[in-house]
Design an enzyme around this catalytic site. Structure first.
Site, PDB file in Angstrom:
ATOM      1  CB  CYS D  99      -0.898   0.051   1.238  1.00 22.14           C
ATOM      2  SG  CYS D  99      -1.829  -1.436   1.566  1.00 22.14           S
ATOM      3  CG  HIS D 117      -5.843  -0.531   2.440  1.00 20.66           C
ATOM      4  ND1 HIS D 117      -7.017  -0.351   1.742  1.00 20.66           N
ATOM      5  CD2 HIS D 117      -5.298  -1.695   1.973  1.00 20.66           C
ATOM      6  CE1 HIS D 117      -7.171  -1.354   0.888  1.00 20.66           C
ATOM      7  NE2 HIS D 117      -6.153  -2.176   1.010  1.00 20.66           N
ATOM      8  CG  HIS D 119      -8.685  -5.940   2.595  1.00 21.60           C
ATOM      9  ND1 HIS D 119      -7.961  -7.055   2.242  1.00 21.60           N
ATOM     10  CD2 HIS D 119      -8.046  -4.890   2.029  1.00 21.60           C
ATOM     11  CE1 HIS D 119      -6.910  -6.685   1.512  1.00 21.60           C
ATOM     12  NE2 HIS D 119      -6.935  -5.378   1.376  1.00 21.60           N
ATOM     13  CD  GLU D 141     -25.149  13.428  15.121  1.00 23.28           C
ATOM     14  OE1 GLU D 141     -26.104  13.965  14.523  1.00 23.28           O
ATOM     15  OE2 GLU D 141     -24.380  14.047  15.866  1.00 23.28           O
TER      16      GLU D 141
END
Lengths: 237, 237, 237, 237
Positions: D99, D117, D119, D141
């Site tokens: 990443c 990050h 999943h 909200e």
């Protein structure tokens, strides 16, 4: 306001049941339940003439006793001419929870000893699937864990639970009046749902408030499941 | 009743497998599983002539050994003329679990060594989606973890699991007779579901009772999922 | 079999990564994931010529290193004329996991270093919603965590994952042959689903086996959600 | 690169809020939330001119400070002629997170102090049920916990949340350009969803990034529930 050392003494204690120790512990519990993610939600505890409140915008599962605000009770709502009064403010760049005026409704109007606010998705889904002014459910054992008005005797299995739903507002503080109005219109309700937002629940002390918050969350969850399965939530079938 | 010091010795032990240590630990476990929120549900353990029971209305995940009641076994049900007999009562303002007469059914009628009561939503949803007198499921591996009558040999994968469902009553104690009747009518069942309430499960000891409670809860959960997906729960397809 | 003291040395170690320490720790992890409730499921680890296996029928989240069996590898399957060989048996009234012959398939046929068995409801629901001989899914990032045959290079995002589903049998041991047959027919599959039961997953070592078990469980879960939402699980849409 | 001892000093600290301590702790938290199973996902933290990044392919819930990479910031993307520059590499056979180029987008284009990050299946289901280029939801909200562009002021309850969805690619690094393009086209978005894969979320520091990741995941989850229940997710009803 007390001197700083005196003020810190209000939140430093070896007693695990001291409100300044309980609030962080319970917030970790609520985080596990998915009630207070994203810094939302929280719990306040009132013991006699003192109210303990968490700060706004902090990660609830990482809160510490030194983060807790202490306020005197009773006190009038702040106005353009008066500030809110504190016995202790954290020595950090923190603001008291935006829920403070809502917690105060429970203290003022119900003489509550604790008030819990969650963003539980069960509560929010209930407000979406019950588009009217109340959530209702009957014939569930867990109804027996809910108290009349949040502070009286517990409901019977034969009672129908009815919880008012108020509409959300852009600023949390602005919910104060409509929440108070709902509490007056539904004096038997143990809490108030806020549409698309969550729920406020209270009790005579933190243990009873937490028990009711769990029972009500259970009822929102099973009510939503029943509704989605096409089952009526009021009456036997 | 024993002297207070003697009585406390009944619940104070360094052995983590002592029932007074196990009950709080297992209740924390059950809280994580969502079985005992809102002070509902619980577990009792019988070792020989002593029964260990949790108090009513306490937060199950925060219970301590000193909260545990100890009762002699066997003993007749209390009547207008006789009180329930205790070997030890907590030195607090506590009442024994309202499930006590139901736990006693398992001890009296099945010679169980432990009985578990949960408010699991899987159990409650099963009682709502199976409106008849029993919940049934077949062809699931987890059926093999359930014992005939809760205390005998385990079922085979080829057996159909059948669990009676009794109707809920406003007072938990009033379930005693209908639960006993269901246990007699369904002698092979390892537990009794209570509609809109939860389930009672038992076993020869706490480990086997807990294993069965987990297997049955799994079967309620997958049964509900299958039913909602339109799949038959009995027979192959 | 070694002397008892020597045998115990096979499971007593200060190293947290020793298989006899890892198996209980991982089983607690799997319990939290809902994979091994009711004493079901488990994990075995092979290091060189030794296989470490959990006992049958114990609560997986409460297992200790002293409960672990150690077996020499390789060894032929037991027959009417030969017993299974052990390097160490727990000094308790325990039997080795009923999954042992299935774990052995992974060691014998894939040279696996670890094999995991779960009763995850995601796996079971996948076997119910995919009534044919395989579960298939494509175009999911998590496919990239699955290895060809469980032990080779990882799949690409463009590969379709295909997992064989075998039919359950009353005795776990009787799955050995059909599992072996499925492994031979689907040499690229990283595991074998067992209809109405769960899944077997393996890898070159425990870390890679666990990673694959998590990736596959994720894929079963999202596959089931997609199927129930009416979305195709293979191909783009 | 610094000498090895100096380099290790970059990740060894008694301060629990040091990035090399925080990253493993937060990854354990995210594992509990189901965001980083199967070694997927992660978090990077930038403090001034240093970026702390987890390794690729390790079990996120078992990571240690010694596994952390430290990189200087800013630095140009590696090219055929230049390598990525490190201040510290773990003395193990590890590679930096795949990443890394995506995290760098958040640092370069938004001056972010942290990028997360996940999943999460809530994110992936949102990308499946919103087949167009964006996920949108309003009147919740939790929208108030999301910042404009991830780093500016928080949104109002009256704002509609819009998150771009980019298409997945076989290699995570290849998402860099389409993510950057989406960030430029949707400058107000606090993150980027990746179809059939997960989400990238950032913030000015790790606390605000985590808060936003939780708020957004909540919104994906409730959006998916609403969509499956047939409720519109934008506008009142």
């Amino acid at each position: 306001m007390a001197t700083e050392a005196n003020a810190d003494a209000l939140v430093l204690s070896d007693d695990p049941r001291h409100p300044a120790n309980l609030i962080p512990e319970l917030c970790r519990n609520f985080y596990q339940l998915g009630w207070v993610t994203g810094t939302g939600g929280g719990i306040s505890i009132r013991v006699g003439d003192k109210v303990f409140i968490a700060p706004s915008g902090v990660q609830k599962e990482r809160m510490l006793p030194i983060h807790i605000f202490v306020l005197p009770f009773p006190q009038a709502a702040p106005s353009p001419h008066t500030d809110r009064v504190f016995l202790r403010r954290p020595a950090l760049n923190l603001k008291e929870s935006a829920c403070t005026p809502l917690f105060w409704n429970a203290f003022d109007l119900r003489d509550a000893g604790s008030c819990i606010h969650t963003h539980s998705q069960n509560a929010v889904m209930a407000t979406l699937l019950w588009p009217g002014p109340t959530f209702t459910i009957s014939h569930q054992e867990m109804i027996k864990g809910v108290r009349i008005g949040g502070i009286g005797r517990t409901l019977s299995y034969l009672d129908t639970l009815e919880m008012p739903i108020i509409e959300n507002t852009p600023n949390e503080e602005d919910l104060k009046d409509s929440m108070a109005e709902a509490m007056k219109r539904y004096p038997d309700a143990a809490g108030v749902l806020v549409r698309r937002h969550g729920v406020y629940v209270w009790g005579p002390d933190w243990e009873k408030a937490k028990t009711q918050a769990e029972c009500l969350d259970y009822l929102f969850e099973i009510g939503v499941k029943m509704k989605l399965a096409g089952l009526p939530t009021v009456g036997l079938f």
